[in-house]
Write an enzyme that holds these catalytic residues in place. Structure first.
Site, PDB file in Angstrom:
ATOM      1  N   ASP A  23      18.312 -19.723  12.204  1.00 53.32           N
ATOM      2  CA  ASP A  23      18.314 -18.542  13.062  1.00 53.32           C
ATOM      3  C   ASP A  23      17.759 -17.342  12.302  1.00 53.32           C
ATOM      4  O   ASP A  23      18.070 -17.166  11.121  1.00 53.32           O
ATOM      5  CB  ASP A  23      19.738 -18.206  13.500  1.00 53.32           C
ATOM      6  CG  ASP A  23      20.489 -19.423  14.009  1.00 53.32           C
ATOM      7  OD1 ASP A  23      20.324 -19.755  15.185  1.00 53.32           O
ATOM      8  OD2 ASP A  23      21.231 -20.048  13.213  1.00 53.32           O
TER       9      ASP A  23
ATOM     10  N   ASP B 147      25.681 -30.545  13.017  1.00 50.43           N
ATOM     11  CA  ASP B 147      26.176 -29.999  11.753  1.00 50.43           C
ATOM     12  C   ASP B 147      26.371 -31.105  10.722  1.00 50.43           C
ATOM     13  O   ASP B 147      26.617 -30.824   9.552  1.00 50.43           O
ATOM     14  CB  ASP B 147      27.525 -29.294  11.969  1.00 50.43           C
ATOM     15  CG  ASP B 147      27.447 -28.170  12.985  1.00 50.43           C
ATOM     16  OD1 ASP B 147      26.400 -27.502  13.052  1.00 50.43           O
ATOM     17  OD2 ASP B 147      28.437 -27.957  13.712  1.00 50.43           O
TER      18      ASP B 147
ATOM     19  N   LYS C 272      16.904 -14.849  17.363  1.00 46.61           N
ATOM     20  CA  LYS C 272      18.166 -14.340  17.910  1.00 46.61           C
ATOM     21  C   LYS C 272      17.915 -12.973  18.569  1.00 46.61           C
ATOM     22  O   LYS C 272      18.071 -11.930  17.943  1.00 46.61           O
ATOM     23  CB  LYS C 272      19.212 -14.219  16.800  1.00 46.61           C
ATOM     24  CG  LYS C 272      19.523 -15.514  16.072  1.00 46.61           C
ATOM     25  CD  LYS C 272      20.231 -16.510  16.971  1.00 46.61           C
ATOM     26  CE  LYS C 272      21.639 -16.065  17.291  1.00 46.61           C
ATOM     27  NZ  LYS C 272      22.385 -17.101  18.046  1.00 46.61           N
TER      28      LYS C 272
ATOM     29  N   GLU D 268      15.062 -20.390  15.511  1.00 46.27           N
ATOM     30  CA  GLU D 268      15.614 -19.722  16.691  1.00 46.27           C
ATOM     31  C   GLU D 268      15.556 -18.220  16.500  1.00 46.27           C
ATOM     32  O   GLU D 268      16.116 -17.676  15.542  1.00 46.27           O
ATOM     33  CB  GLU D 268      17.062 -20.136  16.950  1.00 46.27           C
ATOM     34  CG  GLU D 268      17.624 -19.436  18.184  1.00 46.27           C
ATOM     35  CD  GLU D 268      19.095 -19.714  18.452  1.00 46.27           C
ATOM     36  OE1 GLU D 268      19.714 -18.916  19.183  1.00 46.27           O
ATOM     37  OE2 GLU D 268      19.607 -20.718  17.944  1.00 46.27           O
TER      38      GLU D 268
ATOM     39  N   GLU E  14      17.229 -26.713  11.837  1.00 48.46           N
ATOM     40  CA  GLU E  14      17.299 -25.585  12.761  1.00 48.46           C
ATOM     41  C   GLU E  14      17.887 -24.402  12.010  1.00 48.46           C
ATOM     42  O   GLU E  14      18.840 -24.548  11.241  1.00 48.46           O
ATOM     43  CB  GLU E  14      18.177 -25.936  13.965  1.00 48.46           C
ATOM     44  CG  GLU E  14      18.241 -24.864  15.040  1.00 48.46           C
ATOM     45  CD  GLU E  14      19.353 -23.850  14.855  1.00 48.46           C
ATOM     46  OE1 GLU E  14      19.394 -22.857  15.604  1.00 48.46           O
ATOM     47  OE2 GLU E  14      20.198 -24.046  13.949  1.00 48.46           O
TER      48      GLU E  14
ATOM     49  N   HIS F 124      21.671 -28.634  12.029  1.00 46.29           N
ATOM     50  CA  HIS F 124      21.961 -27.345  12.662  1.00 46.29           C
ATOM     51  C   HIS F 124      22.418 -26.316  11.632  1.00 46.29           C
ATOM     52  O   HIS F 124      23.463 -26.472  11.018  1.00 46.29           O
ATOM     53  CB  HIS F 124      23.056 -27.575  13.713  1.00 46.29           C
ATOM     54  CG  HIS F 124      23.431 -26.385  14.499  1.00 46.29           C
ATOM     55  ND1 HIS F 124      24.724 -25.910  14.541  1.00 46.29           N
ATOM     56  CD2 HIS F 124      22.707 -25.575  15.306  1.00 46.29           C
ATOM     57  CE1 HIS F 124      24.780 -24.870  15.341  1.00 46.29           C
ATOM     58  NE2 HIS F 124      23.571 -24.637  15.819  1.00 46.29           N
ATOM     59  N   ARG F 125      21.581 -25.304  11.413  1.00 46.73           N
ATOM     60  CA  ARG F 125      21.836 -24.293  10.372  1.00 46.73           C
ATOM     61  C   ARG F 125      21.915 -24.953   8.997  1.00 46.73           C
ATOM     62  O   ARG F 125      22.674 -24.515   8.125  1.00 46.73           O
ATOM     63  CB  ARG F 125      23.103 -23.496  10.648  1.00 46.73           C
ATOM     64  CG  ARG F 125      23.168 -22.887  12.049  1.00 46.73           C
ATOM     65  CD  ARG F 125      24.467 -22.121  12.278  1.00 46.73           C
ATOM     66  NE  ARG F 125      24.716 -21.983  13.706  1.00 46.73           N
ATOM     67  CZ  ARG F 125      25.849 -21.534  14.227  1.00 46.73           C
ATOM     68  NH1 ARG F 125      26.840 -21.166  13.420  1.00 46.73           N
ATOM     69  NH2 ARG F 125      26.020 -21.451  15.534  1.00 46.73           N
TER      70      ARG F 125
ATOM     71  N   HIS G 171      22.957 -16.369  11.566  1.00 43.50           N
ATOM     72  CA  HIS G 171      23.229 -16.671  12.973  1.00 43.50           C
ATOM     73  C   HIS G 171      23.795 -15.482  13.734  1.00 43.50           C
ATOM     74  O   HIS G 171      23.310 -15.123  14.806  1.00 43.50           O
ATOM     75  CB  HIS G 171      24.198 -17.846  13.090  1.00 43.50           C
ATOM     76  CG  HIS G 171      24.552 -18.184  14.507  1.00 43.50           C
ATOM     77  ND1 HIS G 171      25.652 -17.625  15.151  1.00 43.50           N
ATOM     78  CD2 HIS G 171      23.954 -18.996  15.418  1.00 43.50           C
ATOM     79  CE1 HIS G 171      25.698 -18.090  16.380  1.00 43.50           C
ATOM     80  NE2 HIS G 171      24.692 -18.920  16.572  1.00 43.50           N
TER      81      HIS G 171
END
Length: 236
Positions: A35, A221, A102, A100, A33, A6-7, A48
């Protein structure tokens, strides 16, 4: 069950930076993943928050900066990467990427088209999924890249019937918060041929909840820790 970082490896390295992505790959995450948002000069950047205050040494909205004007990340050692930087790095790697968009707080006209064009430019169509909290962004993405799988993100259930919604719009993935994941929820989506990927799974308890519910992937994470828990679960 796939493990997405995640990120990037965001628990240990500055989130959404090339370093975090590189470390996630070294940790053998199945996917990453990230953003994306749009600067005032039309650059697709990986960050993000709609404001740069938390991630960088500056303040203000991403949309109000030219890319060259964006300040460095708060640790002083990294810049906000362009999506093209990431895609160039990811090309040739055995890695799935979830991008993703945003667009649920600030809508960026043209962002979906630019993302689709960049994915096509780097020939990563077979390794990319697009997700968003904004279903209109997903439908707009389909106009430019009808072959890219789409994932609908939700935090909490505002109403029942998201399985019907995803099915009606042809979304291939449903991305719920781990707090609302249950075996019945997952089954309702699987019954319609829709995969369920949940976020953000950072503890053994959450991992086992996701696994027992039958989800297809988790976002975490802590990719290294979750892989160790997954390996242990396989031997138990």
């Amino acid at each position: 069950m796939l493990i997405f970082s995640h990120r990037g490896f965001s628990a240990r390295y500055p989130e959404n930076t090339m370093l975090a992505f590189e470390k996630a790959f070294e940790a053998e995450a199945d996917g990453i993943e990230l953003d994306v948002q749009l600067t005032s000069d039309g650059s697709v950047v990986i960050i993000h928050d709609e404001k740069i205050d938390r991630a960088t040494v500056g303040t203000g909205f991403v949309k109000d900066f030219h890319y060259d004007e964006l300040p460095v990340i708060s640790d002083g050692n990294h810049r906000i990467p362009l999506l093209s930087d990431y895609l160039a790095w990811a090309k040739g790697k055995e890695l799935i990427t979830n991008i993703e968009i945003k667009s649920s707080v600030i809508y960026y006209p043209g962002l979906e088209e630019k993302v689709a064009s960049l994915v096509r430019q780097y020939r990563l169509d077979e390794q990319v999924t697009i997700s968003s909290f904004n279903p209109l962004s997903l439908l707009r993405t389909r106009e430019y890249a009808p072959h890219l799988p789409l994932g609908f993100l939700v935090e909490k259930y505002g109403f029942s019937g998201f399985d019907h919604l995803c099915s009606a719009f042809g979304f291939e993935y449903f991305h719920p918060d781990i707090s609302i994941v249950t075996p019945d929820l997952v089954e309702s989506f699987h019954h319609r041929g829709i995969h369920v990927n949940t976020y953000t799974v950072n503890s053994e308890e959450e991992f086992l909840k996701a696994k027992n519910a039958g989800v297809d992937a988790i976002f975490t994470d802590l990719p290294e820790t979750m892989k160790a828990i997954a390996d242990q679960a396989e031997t138990d």
